[in-house]
Design an enzyme around this catalytic site. Sequence first.
Site, PDB file in Angstrom:
ATOM      1  N   CYS A   2       0.954  -1.214   0.007  1.00  0.00           N
ATOM      2  CA  CYS A   2      -0.087   0.061  -0.140  1.00  0.00           C
ATOM      3  C   CYS A   2       0.823   1.137   0.114  1.00  0.00           C
ATOM      4  CB  CYS A   2      -0.947   0.024   1.238  1.00  0.00           C
ATOM      5  SG  CYS A   2      -1.835  -1.283   1.558  1.00  0.00           S
ATOM      6  N   ARG A  27       4.512   0.772  -6.157  1.00  0.00           N
ATOM      7  CA  ARG A  27       4.745  -0.309  -5.221  1.00  0.00           C
ATOM      8  C   ARG A  27       3.709  -1.310  -5.140  1.00  0.00           C
ATOM      9  NH1 ARG A  27       6.646   2.255  -0.196  1.00  0.00           N
ATOM     10  NH2 ARG A  27       5.380   0.983   1.091  1.00  0.00           N
ATOM     11  N   TRP A  75      -3.058  -2.541  -1.460  1.00  0.00           N
ATOM     12  CA  TRP A  75      -2.751  -3.884  -1.861  1.00  0.00           C
ATOM     13  C   TRP A  75      -3.316  -4.984  -0.982  1.00  0.00           C
ATOM     14  CZ3 TRP A  75       0.225  -8.306  -0.379  1.00  0.00           C
ATOM     15  CH2 TRP A  75       0.563  -9.095  -1.525  1.00  0.00           C
ATOM     16  N   ASN A 101      -1.469   0.930   6.064  1.00  0.00           N
ATOM     17  CA  ASN A 101      -0.528   0.188   5.326  1.00  0.00           C
ATOM     18  C   ASN A 101      -0.028  -0.858   6.319  1.00  0.00           C
ATOM     19  OD1 ASN A 101       1.294  -1.131   4.079  1.00  0.00           O
ATOM     20  ND2 ASN A 101       2.917   0.532   3.620  1.00  0.00           N
ATOM     21  N   GLY A 102      -0.145  -2.302   6.138  1.00  0.00           N
ATOM     22  CA  GLY A 102       0.300  -3.277   7.082  1.00  0.00           C
ATOM     23  C   GLY A 102      -0.954  -4.157   7.450  1.00  0.00           C
ATOM     24  N   GLU A 488      17.044 -16.099 -12.255  1.00  0.00           N
ATOM     25  CA  GLU A 488      16.659 -14.544 -12.259  1.00  0.00           C
ATOM     26  C   GLU A 488      15.993 -14.259 -13.627  1.00  0.00           C
ATOM     27  OE1 GLU A 488      15.977 -12.212 -10.685  1.00  0.00           O
ATOM     28  OE2 GLU A 488      16.209 -10.498 -11.499  1.00  0.00           O
ATOM     29  N   LYS A 492      12.116 -13.065 -13.939  1.00  0.00           N
ATOM     30  CA  LYS A 492      11.708 -11.800 -14.829  1.00  0.00           C
ATOM     31  C   LYS A 492      10.500 -12.115 -15.869  1.00  0.00           C
ATOM     32  CE  LYS A 492      13.001  -9.412 -12.946  1.00  0.00           C
ATOM     33  NZ  LYS A 492      14.059  -9.358 -11.811  1.00  0.00           N
ATOM     34  N   GLU A 495       7.068 -12.776 -13.851  1.00  0.00           N
ATOM     35  CA  GLU A 495       6.550 -11.767 -13.180  1.00  0.00           C
ATOM     36  C   GLU A 495       5.947 -10.593 -14.139  1.00  0.00           C
ATOM     37  OE1 GLU A 495       8.916  -9.704 -10.064  1.00  0.00           O
ATOM     38  OE2 GLU A 495      10.669  -9.630 -11.435  1.00  0.00           O
ATOM     39  N   HIS A 511      17.910 -34.676 -15.033  1.00  0.00           N
ATOM     40  CA  HIS A 511      17.049 -35.520 -13.934  1.00  0.00           C
ATOM     41  C   HIS A 511      15.451 -35.139 -13.610  1.00  0.00           C
ATOM     42  CE1 HIS A 511      20.859 -36.851 -12.418  1.00  0.00           C
ATOM     43  NE2 HIS A 511      21.237 -35.605 -12.637  1.00  0.00           N
ATOM     44  N   LYS A 610       5.920  -3.404  -5.192  1.00  0.00           N
ATOM     45  CA  LYS A 610       7.516  -3.380  -5.107  1.00  0.00           C
ATOM     46  C   LYS A 610       8.316  -3.691  -3.789  1.00  0.00           C
ATOM     47  CE  LYS A 610      11.452  -1.903  -6.966  1.00  0.00           C
ATOM     48  NZ  LYS A 610      12.023  -2.677  -7.844  1.00  0.00           N
TER      49      LYS A 610
HETATM   50  O1  M6R Z   1      13.245  -5.123  -1.899  1.00  0.00           O
HETATM   51  P1  M6R Z   1      13.815  -6.519  -1.780  1.00  0.00           P
HETATM   52  O2  M6R Z   1      14.915  -6.552  -2.599  1.00  0.00           O
HETATM   53  O3  M6R Z   1      13.862  -6.988  -0.408  1.00  0.00           O
HETATM   54  O4  M6R Z   1      12.656  -7.353  -2.432  1.00  0.00           O
HETATM   55  C1  M6R Z   1      12.895  -8.894  -2.647  1.00  0.00           C
HETATM   56  C2  M6R Z   1      11.824  -9.251  -3.757  1.00  0.00           C
HETATM   57  O5  M6R Z   1      10.461  -8.779  -3.156  1.00  0.00           O
HETATM   58  C3  M6R Z   1      12.050  -8.637  -4.928  1.00  0.00           C
HETATM   59  O6  M6R Z   1      13.233  -8.879  -5.427  1.00  0.00           O
HETATM   60  C4  M6R Z   1      11.021  -9.271  -5.948  1.00  0.00           C
HETATM   61  O7  M6R Z   1      11.394 -10.410  -6.286  1.00  0.00           O
HETATM   62  C5  M6R Z   1      11.257  -8.298  -7.349  1.00  0.00           C
HETATM   63  N1  M6R Z   1       9.947  -8.270  -7.832  1.00  0.00           N
HETATM   64  C6  M6R Z   1      11.895  -9.337  -8.609  1.00  0.00           C
HETATM   65  O8  M6R Z   1      11.940  -8.467  -9.569  1.00  0.00           O
END
Ligand code: M6R
Length: 615
Positions: A2, A27, A75, A101-102, A488, A492, A495, A511, A610
């Site tokens: 949020c 965010r 959120w 937020n929380g 990674e 990418k 997501e 395997h 974010k």
């Molecule tokens: O802010 P942080 O690096 O702690 O965040 C960790 C993950 O939430 C963050 O890397 C997330 O996986 C990203 N969306 C990846 O692109």
Amino acid sequence: MCGIVGYIGPREAYPIIIEGLKRLEYRGYDSAGIALFDGKDLKVCKTKGKVVDLEARSDKEITKHGSVGIGHTRWATHGVPNDVNSHPHISNSGDLVIIHNGIIENYESLKKELISRGYTFKSDTDTEVLINLIEDVKKQENVKLGKAVQIALNQVIGAYAIAVFDKNKPEEVVIARLGSPLAVGIGEDEFFIASDASPFLEYTKDAIYLEDEEMAIIRFHKGIKIRKIKDDSLVDPYIQKLKINLEQIEKSGYDHFMLKEIHEQPKAITDTYRGRLLRQEAIIKMAGVEDNMKKFLNADRIIIVACGTSWHAGLVAEYIFEDLARVPVEVEYASEFRYRNPVITEKDVLIAISQSGETADTLAAIKLAKSKGAFVFGVCNVVGSSIARETHAGAYTHAGPEIGVASTKAFTTQITVLTLMALRLARAKGTISSSDFRHHLLELEMIPKKVEEALKSDAHIQKISEIYKDVNNFLYLGRGYNFPVALEGALKLKEISYIHAEGYPAAEMKHGPIALIDENMPIVVIATKKGHYEKVVSNIQEIKSRKGKIIGIVTEGDVQVKELADHVIEVPETLESLSPLLTTIPLQLLSYHIAVMLGKNVDQPRNLAKSVTVE
Ligand code: M6R
């Protein structure tokens, strides 16, 4: 997660709040709302959807006038994303209004208690419970709003950043934080409240960041008073001068923040090693490491905790710390580590990696390690963030603000910091020769130029993206240092394009995952010249015999893979240990272009936030 924006001062609050909410869109959120005091009454407008939907609705439903207001992007945690569950929430009397937020973990028992006292609830949220709890305390104890908020928060279990005001006393806004960030911008006789400084950067560079368990009462013409929520003691406000500017958080001509941030990597990596990598003198200077060198040298092992992309950076670091500094490393998902009663001793060094510095699981893992006596070192991007403050020492990544939800420059700058640390430690331990050390410094210094080279494949990658954009599955393979890059790359793609993708160590394919391969399966294989090249080539042959479509990430001038693969994308040659800084670039661009071609919301993918400030 949020986003919170608030304003109290002489200007019209509506445009400040709306623009501020747009800056916090990165965010991640699913609904938005605003509450304004228009001089006579409280006006609230909220809606499922985006801030533009809120604007459209506000045009029809409220007078957008008033110099006190609070706005929110939600959120969803408790209760589905819909208009009713959106914030702000109003108390039963209609007097008090809150954004939050929380998560209030004990909201069900508090709600039962309030229902038994005649309160009713319109939404499924924990936030509506909190505002009615505040109202109840205010009435029962006959106290002012600030005191009521304080008493109520002492009954609450969970995490929060909140802003509350009373329509009968609109010249005062009460805010509080525990576990979710909250900043106050200090203007001339005006105050801005926000989850981070981006909503108020054009108005003021003076900011106060509330600490956990602090609340503030902000009064128009009278200033700000900060207190500890638990014991009511007064706190001296510490006003910081912000160094970021507006340009850094704008798209600067790029279609998306993600693309801008991909292209910012040469500069971000340079900024990250500037002043630390001193090639002429053949030294690495990192105050946080230097000051705690004994801890590093005496460590039995290094434990790295992180989530998502930061966890992948941790995996790359595992290779480099073990390889160069000969220290055992374990890399843990913070969310698992914190709950599995891990064995931690005073001889452990824990490195926490986080772009935002606010990830709840990583923060909890740090607290756990500290409670067991470990030395905790943070690698964060956001200056002054909770993780940066909670760790014993640390090193910032200097990537600049990362707005796109999909992490790009944070990843490469995290690897840069961790590489510098491993090299510094290796030098101190004598596990690297002087010539090898110098060679690493030289190669690392050349990485930004090489990233620029790698970025030149953009148009070629766009063509490859066009061919594969409609598939349902992707595989990513890599070995050694490039195994985490495969993970990674897959993350990418998942997501931002919502295409299912998995990353594997190339040799693991036999395997199990090899069963997935047929003529419809694109497989991205990282096959750079150094490091297990021949072995990866054999893996490529195995894919080829099963008719998989091969996209090879290869070193400039490669011949062997070119003959086998359907497509190759070249990156400049470098040391194996530094290759993730280059091989990552085409994978970022591939996922970006596919997502754009599919019409996805690249910067704010569905369901994602974010900074993940809840567990
Ligand atoms: O802010 P942080 O690096 O702690 O965040 C960790 C993950 O939430 C963050 O890397 C997330 O996986 C990203 N969306 C990846 O692109």
